[in-house]
Structure formats: structure tokens, C-alpha cells
Design a protein around this motif. Structure first.
Motif, short mmCIF file in Angstrom:
data_model
loop_
_atom_site.label_atom_id
_atom_site.label_comp_id
_atom_site.label_asym_id
_atom_site.label_seq_id
_atom_site.Cartn_x
_atom_site.Cartn_y
_atom_site.Cartn_z
N LEU A 168 2.75 -3.95 2.67
CA LEU A 168 1.54 -4.78 2.65
C LEU A 168 1.78 -6.06 1.87
CD1 LEU A 168 -1.25 -2.11 2.00
CD2 LEU A 168 -0.62 -3.15 4.18
N VAL A 169 2.47 -5.94 0.73
CA VAL A 169 2.76 -7.12 -0.09
C VAL A 169 3.64 -8.10 0.69
CG1 VAL A 169 3.88 -7.93 -2.20
CG2 VAL A 169 2.53 -5.82 -2.24
N ILE A 180 -4.68 9.44 3.16
CA ILE A 180 -4.03 8.67 2.10
C ILE A 180 -4.23 7.19 2.42
CG2 ILE A 180 -1.86 8.03 1.02
CD1 ILE A 180 -2.39 11.52 2.44
N LYS A 181 -4.84 6.48 1.51
CA LYS A 181 -5.07 5.05 1.69
C LYS A 181 -4.22 4.28 0.69
CE LYS A 181 -8.60 1.42 1.17
NZ LYS A 181 -9.99 1.11 0.75
N ILE A 182 -3.56 3.23 1.18
CA ILE A 182 -2.83 2.29 0.32
C ILE A 182 -3.41 0.91 0.62
CG2 ILE A 182 -0.59 1.36 -0.34
CD1 ILE A 182 -0.50 4.46 1.71
N TRP A 183 -3.72 0.15 -0.41
CA TRP A 183 -4.31 -1.16 -0.18
C TRP A 183 -3.73 -2.19 -1.13
CZ3 TRP A 183 -6.60 2.74 -2.85
CH2 TRP A 183 -7.15 2.45 -4.11
N LEU A 184 -3.81 -3.45 -0.70
CA LEU A 184 -3.31 -4.55 -1.49
C LEU A 184 -4.21 -4.77 -2.70
CD1 LEU A 184 -0.83 -6.38 -0.97
CD2 LEU A 184 -2.41 -8.10 -0.07
N ASP A 185 -3.60 -4.99 -3.86
CA ASP A 185 -4.35 -5.23 -5.08
C ASP A 185 -3.65 -6.32 -5.88
OD1 ASP A 185 -6.48 -4.41 -7.04
OD2 ASP A 185 -4.71 -3.99 -8.26
N GLY A 186 -4.13 -7.56 -5.75
CA GLY A 186 -3.47 -8.67 -6.40
C GLY A 186 -2.07 -8.86 -5.83
N ASP A 187 -1.07 -8.86 -6.71
CA ASP A 187 0.32 -8.96 -6.27
C ASP A 187 0.94 -7.60 -6.02
OD1 ASP A 187 0.23 -11.74 -6.48
OD2 ASP A 187 0.84 -11.70 -8.60
N PRO A 209 -13.37 -5.69 3.65
CA PRO A 209 -12.79 -6.37 4.82
C PRO A 209 -11.82 -7.49 4.47
CG PRO A 209 -15.09 -6.97 4.52
CD PRO A 209 -14.83 -5.84 3.59
N ALA A 210 -11.78 -7.92 3.22
CA ALA A 210 -10.87 -8.99 2.82
C ALA A 210 -9.51 -8.47 2.36
CB ALA A 210 -11.51 -9.82 1.70
N VAL A 211 -9.35 -7.15 2.31
CA VAL A 211 -8.15 -6.55 1.70
C VAL A 211 -7.33 -5.78 2.73
CG1 VAL A 211 -7.32 -4.94 -0.05
CG2 VAL A 211 -9.30 -6.39 -0.54
#
Length: 649
Positions: free
Chosen positions: A337-338, A529-536, A594-596
Motif C-alpha cells: 500500500l505504501v 484481516i484489514k490492512i490500511w495506510l496510516d501516514g507513511d 474512503p480517503a484511505v
């Protein structure tokens, strides 16, 4: 001629990975002729809702692999492997053995390096290879030759090198021909395949299994051609350009020392867009379950995941423990994702498969069909280790890093000399399996499912797992007839990207269904299992979304308590009085933004069942071994579904 030079193989061979057993070869039976499939142009394409689950093996070695022959004493060849895989009886260690149930599809993936050379010497003792300087070394001491002595001979002795090239070319043609002979459209699908084998610094696993859609190349690309994965992908690109389609599947990233999913390319430079695009095209899948440990995640990376401590093997046979960062697929999904946000292409957008990596030519994923690394697959009704051999297997000590200490006198009279000093690692596992959702059991349909990532991996069970995702899916949809057809029309299956998110849409809805293995244990739960973007960086969370019985979610932690354990350790039996035969749920992400960017995958767990050391101990009247779990919860994970703001399938 196939190019075979350099010292790359010596480093890998020194690892001694996948230590197996001696197989007594029998004259091959003539398989039925391959049935010509009806030309695709003459048939209307099947609707997606007709897809069913097929189970297969995409990682198996025979005596044509140099390590299987020299380090483990295996003499089985691809012919025997395919016969066993489709359910035929074969001779192994002097016994007639049969797989617990036939596979639907299969690929023999012998190491391309030194392919078939040791077997050629065994079968043609008066041939040019056997009579060469290197051939005599191989015949006199296969183990020493495989562990590196042969490399110096190859570089200095042209007759050996020439004879080796010819032997390998002949062996590759035999592998191709055998896969084609056993391919029976509609009944048993086989693929032309091999393993590209590189081990950086002699201890970091970067192996790939290379699977071809139909015909294979004139010669495989090997680690002696290049040890860089990027060069393997370039080879696949070049083959694709001339009509030979293939893909590469990394395996045992848990033993990669953090290199499999590193932030950098093999030359040490940061991953760029070109690398990301080439990797995404050529490696749409990754192997997460096999007998040398799972590569989904580690408790060191996922401390809040109650089920992360499963079939761990985070130590190599040499070199000590492998670094966890960069070695596990869940973390790689987050890193993807990063990188996707930065580069525009996600290099780690892969689906999941499972396999065995057995080296005795016999693939069986039943827990009872595994009796330690020294034997790989067995037929528990015929050739279970005798009491003395079982005691040696079960008496080993497992150190905190997860690596077993070698056992003394680990042999039976019928086993090879190499096997007599082979540790049967108690923390290693029975085989995994690959499940695919395909319209039919043919090469085109199965390979298309692999390519689009509509796959799921299991730890060996044949539970069936399905997941769809979409927007504004009607409530109660899964209780209505024809819901699968509607799910394909209104959403996407696992392995795909969610459609473009429209303003005003609620959170995405996932449709999840798991059905028990008809011959196995009931189901405990389904998790997302959810993985999401968080900052960097990125974060992860495990959601319990469906479960059996009357258990209640803990309002404080949000987790569901453990299912009842019915295993009787004295008899190594369990009861399906707990759990469910089918679990089905329609779930929406309560924390969706919705922005992530985010990625979701499903995990289905069975109720506890006896682990292989428990089964072996009880069968031979021995005490249970210390330091390893007596039970396990077999499981399956779906390929992910991705959400990217502003993008969609």
C-alpha cells in the motif's frame, strides 16, 4: 545448450533444505493419452457463477532435484509423482502407497539447477556424464558433490560441463513431456513447471516456483544464469513475447531474512515504478503454507492476532533465525500500500497459494500423512514410522528459535544413508494446498484463476473459502438463491480491486462463505484481516465476523472466545460436536475511510484437531513430545481485495 556455471548452487545446497526420504523407483506405467479439449472458439464461455473449487499442488520435488537425490536419497521421478497425485498406487520404501484422495491439478517443480543429473548417473552408469570427472565425484559421494565440490569441477573440466549440459537438457524435455502426458482435461490438470533456486549468502531463501500456462520454454532460466529475481522476470517477459505465458510464485518468505519483501531491489536501490510493474505482472501469487512453516504473519509482527502463532518456523537450517521484517505476506500487503501510493503500482499485490515442497515425489496434505521432515509424505495405513524410528523423531528438542536439534540414529534399515542423519523438525508441518475457483479442471481455466488471483491457500485441509466485495450490496443477499451470480455481477471476487468508490457510497460490503472439508473438521470462525495506510506506514486489524455456537463477542476486546477443543490426547481423536459445517456472513467495514487505501482478506479456521506428532505418538504408543503444540487449528486464507481511492476495477 543450457548454461550452467557459477557458484550459486553450492551456497544453496549447503542449506540442505527440504530433507526427505528414499523412494524406491518402479517402472513407470503408461498414462492414458491426454484428451484433446474442445477448441475454446467452439464453446460459449462459461458464466463466472459456474466456477467451483479445485485443489492442487504447485510445489513438489522428485529425484530429478539434486538435493532430493543427493541429500535425501529420493529416487522417485515425475512419472511416479503424477501417478500418486492423481490417486494411483505407487511403490515407496518397498510398500504400495496411495494418496488419501486425488488432487485436481498438479505441477512437479524440480530444481532447474543440475536438473536430473544425479538421476542420469544412477540410470546410465556407463554414460558420458557418469564417466566424466564430475560424474565420478557425484557417483562416489552424492552428498559431498551436492554440497559444493561439483561447482569447482564444472568450472575447470569441460567434459563434465558438456555432459552436464546434455543431461540437463534431456531431463528438462522429460519433465515437459511427462507433464503433458499426464494432463487430462476435465479430470487431472498438470502444468509444465520448475523451481528457480537462489539462496543469498547461503541462507536467505529467495526461491520461486515457475508455472507455465501450457507449453514451456526450450530451457529453464536458472540461478546459475542469474541470482537476481529481476532477471527471472525479464526471462518470463521475453517468453511471454513469443507466446509462452508463465508466472513465478515466491515461497518460504518466512526464511528470507527480510529480503523477499524488502523496500529495496536486489541491487540495493529503492524499489521504483519499473520494478513494481514487472514484479506485479510476473508474481501475482505467493505461497503462504507449506511444510517448512507458514509465511502469513508472525506474533512478532501481529501481536494482537490471537491466531498468529501457527506452524512457525522462523529459523533456518543454517545461519540462525530469519529476520521477520520483510519476510511475511501480511506485512508485505501493508508495504505494498505504501509503495503503491508512492509509485502508482503496488509490487506486492499478490494472491495466496499453499503447497508441500516435499522432496520424495509424493504429495499428500493430510495431517496423518506427514511424519516429520525425514519422511515427507507417507501413507499412514502402510508405512508409518516403526516405533524406534518414531521415538527418534519425537524425542528431539525444539529450541526457542523454533529449530529442532538433530536427532541421533534417525533411520530405518530401508532408508538412505543421507536420511540416517536427517533431523525431522517437530515444528515443521504437513503440506499446504492451493484452492482455485475455476469454470472447469483444465489448463486454461486453472491458470486463468491463478493469474486473476481467484485463489485461496489452506494449511492442508480442503475447506472451501469464498469472498466477494462491492458497494451497496443488498442486505440479506446471501440468503437468496443465486447470490453468487449476483455477487459476480454487482461486485468483485477475491484477488481483485474494488470498483471505483462513488461519492455517497457507504463502506464496502464483503460477502464471505466457508464450507468445511467434507472429510475434515468443522469450522470455528471466519475472520477479516484489514490492512490500511496510516501516514507513511500502515496498520492492521483482525475482525471476527462469523463464528459457530453460542459464543458471544467480548464487548471490551471485540474478540470471540476460543471454540471448544474436543481433542482427546490419549486417543488422538476429535469430535465434530463443536463448530459449524458452513459459515456465511455479509460484513461491512465499520471503520472505513474512503480517503484511505486498504486491503482485506479472509481467514477461516477449523476447530482444533490433533497435530502430526500427536498422531504419530499415539499410533506408536509413545509419549507426546515436549515443546510443540499437541493440536492445531487448520485454516485457509483468501486472496485479498484491494481498495484504492480514485481507482477501481
Amino acid at each position: 545448450m543450457i548454461r550452467r556455471r557459477g557458484a550459486a548452487i553450492a551456497a544453496w545446497a549447503a542449506l540442505g533444505a527440504g530433507l526427505g526420504a528414499c523412494s524406491q523407483s518402479t517402472p513407470p506405467e503408461t498414462p492414458p493419452l491426454a484428451v484433446e479439449a474442445e477448441p475454446a472458439a467452439a464453446r460459449a464461455p462459461a458464466a463466472p457463477e459456474t466456477r467451483r473449487a479445485y485443489f492442487g499442488e504447485l510445489h513438489l520435488h522428485t529425484g530429478y532435484s539434486f538435493d532430493a537425490y543427493a541429500l535425501m536419497g529420493s529416487r522417485a521421478d515425475p512419472d511416479e509423482a503424477y501417478r500418486f497425485g492423481r490417486g494411483d498406487a505407487v511403490t515407496y520404501l518397498g510398500d504400495t502407497v496411495r494418496r488419501s484422495r486425488p488432487l485436481d491439478f498438479m505441477a512437479v517443480t524440480d530444481h532447474s539447477e543440475y536438473l536430473g543429473s544425479f538421476m542420469r548417473i544412477d540410470r546410465e552408469p556407463d554414460g558420458p556424464l557418469a564417466q566424466s570427472k564430475g560424474g565420478k565425484l557425484m557417483a562416489a559421494n552424492p552428498l559431498a558433490a551436492a554440497l559444493g565440490q561439483l561447482v569447482s569441477v564444472l568450472s575447470a573440466d569441460k567434459p563434465t560441463s558438456t555432459a552436464m549440459d546434455e543431461a540437463m537438457a534431456s531431463a528438462w524435455q522429460y519433465e515437459v513431456n511427462t507433464a503433458n502426458r499426464y494432463n487430462q482435461p476435465g479430470k487431472f490438470t498438470t502444468f509444465v513447471a520448475y523451481e528457480w533456486t537462489t539462496m543469498l549468502d547461503g541462507k536467505y531463501n529467495l526461491h520461486r516456483n515457475v508455472i507455465f500456462a501450457d507449453k514451456g520454454p526450450a530451457a529453464p532460466f536458472t540461478a546459475t544464469d542469474s541470482r537476481r529475481p529481476e532477471d527471472l522476470w525479464a526471462f518470463l517477459d521475453a517468453q511471454r513475447a513469443i507466446g509462452i505465458e508463465g508466472l513465478a510464485i515466491p515461497h518460504n518468505s518466512n526464511a528470507s531474512g527480510g529480503l523477499m519483501f524488502d523496500w529495496k531491489k536486489s541491487d540495493g536501490h529503492p524499489i521504483d515504478e519499473a520494478y513494481a510493474q514487472q514484479r506485479a505482472l510476473n508474481e501475482p501469487l505467493v505461497e503462504v503454507y507449506q511444510h517448512k512453516g507458514q509465511s502469513e504473519t508472525s506474533p512478532l509482527l501481529s501481536p494482537e492476532d490471537n491466531f498468529a502463532n501457527f506452524e512457525r518456523s522462523e529459523a533456518l537450517l543454517t545461519g540462525g533465525p530469519s529476520a521477520v521484517n520483510g519476510s511475511f505476506t501480511r506485512q508485505a500487503l501493508g508495504r505494498g500500500l505504501v509503495l503503491g501510493q508512492k509509485l502508482g503500482t503496488n509490487p506486492f499485490a499478490f494472491g495466496f497459494v499453499g503447497s508441500s515442497d516435499f522432496h520424495n515425489g509424493l504429495s499428500d496434505s493430510a495431517e496423518s500423512a506427514y511424519a516429520g521432515n525425514g519422511l515427507n509424505s507417507t501413507d499412514p495405513h502402510v508405512n508409518l514410522p516403526d516405533p524406534a524410528f518414531a521415538k527418534a523423531i519425537l524425542s528431539q528438542k525444539v529450541n526457542p528459535a523454533g529449530e529442532a536439534a538433530p536427532a541421533a540414529n534417525l533411520h530405518r534399515p530401508s532408508d538412505s544413508e543421507a536420511l540416517r542423519h536427517t533431523p525431522a523438525l517437530l515444528n515443521w508441518s504437513s503440506a499446504g494446498l492451493t484452492g482455485v475457483w475455476a469454470e472447469e479442471n483444465t489448463r486454461p481455466a486453472i491458470f486463468a484463476a491463478l493469474r486473476r488471483r481467484e485463489t485461496f491457500a489452506t494449511s492442508g485441509t480442503e475447506l472451501r473459502l469464498r469472498m466477494f466485495g462491492g458497494w451497496n450490496l443488498p442486505s440479506g443477499m446471501m440468503q437468496q438463491a443465486g447470490w453468487v451470480a449476483r455477487a459476480y455481477r454487482m461486485g468483485v471476487p477475491m484477488g481483485a480491486d474494488l470498483p471505483l468508490h462513488r461519492e455517497g457510497n457507504p463502506a464496502p460490503t464483503l460477502l464471505l462463505e466457508a464450507a468445511k472439508d467434507p472429510m475434515g473438521a468443522n469450522l470455528d470462525r471466519i475472520q477479516v484481516i484489514k490492512i490500511w495506510l496510516d501516514g507513511d506506514g500502515y496498520k492492521e486489524k483482525v475482525f471476527d465476523v462469523a463464528w459457530s455456537s453460542e459464543r458471544q463477542r467480548d464487548p471490551r476486546t471485540g474478540k470471540v472466545p476460543p471454540v471448544k477443543n474436543t481433542v482427546d490426547l490419549k486417543t488422538a481423536k476429535y469430535a465434530n460436536s463443536a463448530g459449524a459445517t458452513v459459515l456465511r456472513v455479509q460484513w461491512s467495514d465499520p471503520e472505513f475511510d474512503p480517503a484511505v487505501p486498504a486491503v482485506y482478506y479472509a481467514r477461516a479456521l477449523e476447530i482444533p484437531t490433533p497435530r502430526w506428532p500427536t498422531l504419530l505418538a499415539v499410533a506408536r504408543g509413545l509419549p507426546l513430545p515436549e515443546g510443540v503444540p499437541p493440536t492445531l487449528q487448520e485454516r485457509g486464507i483468501s486472496s485479498p481485495i484491494w481498495y484504492t481511492p480514485g481507482k477501481g476495477s
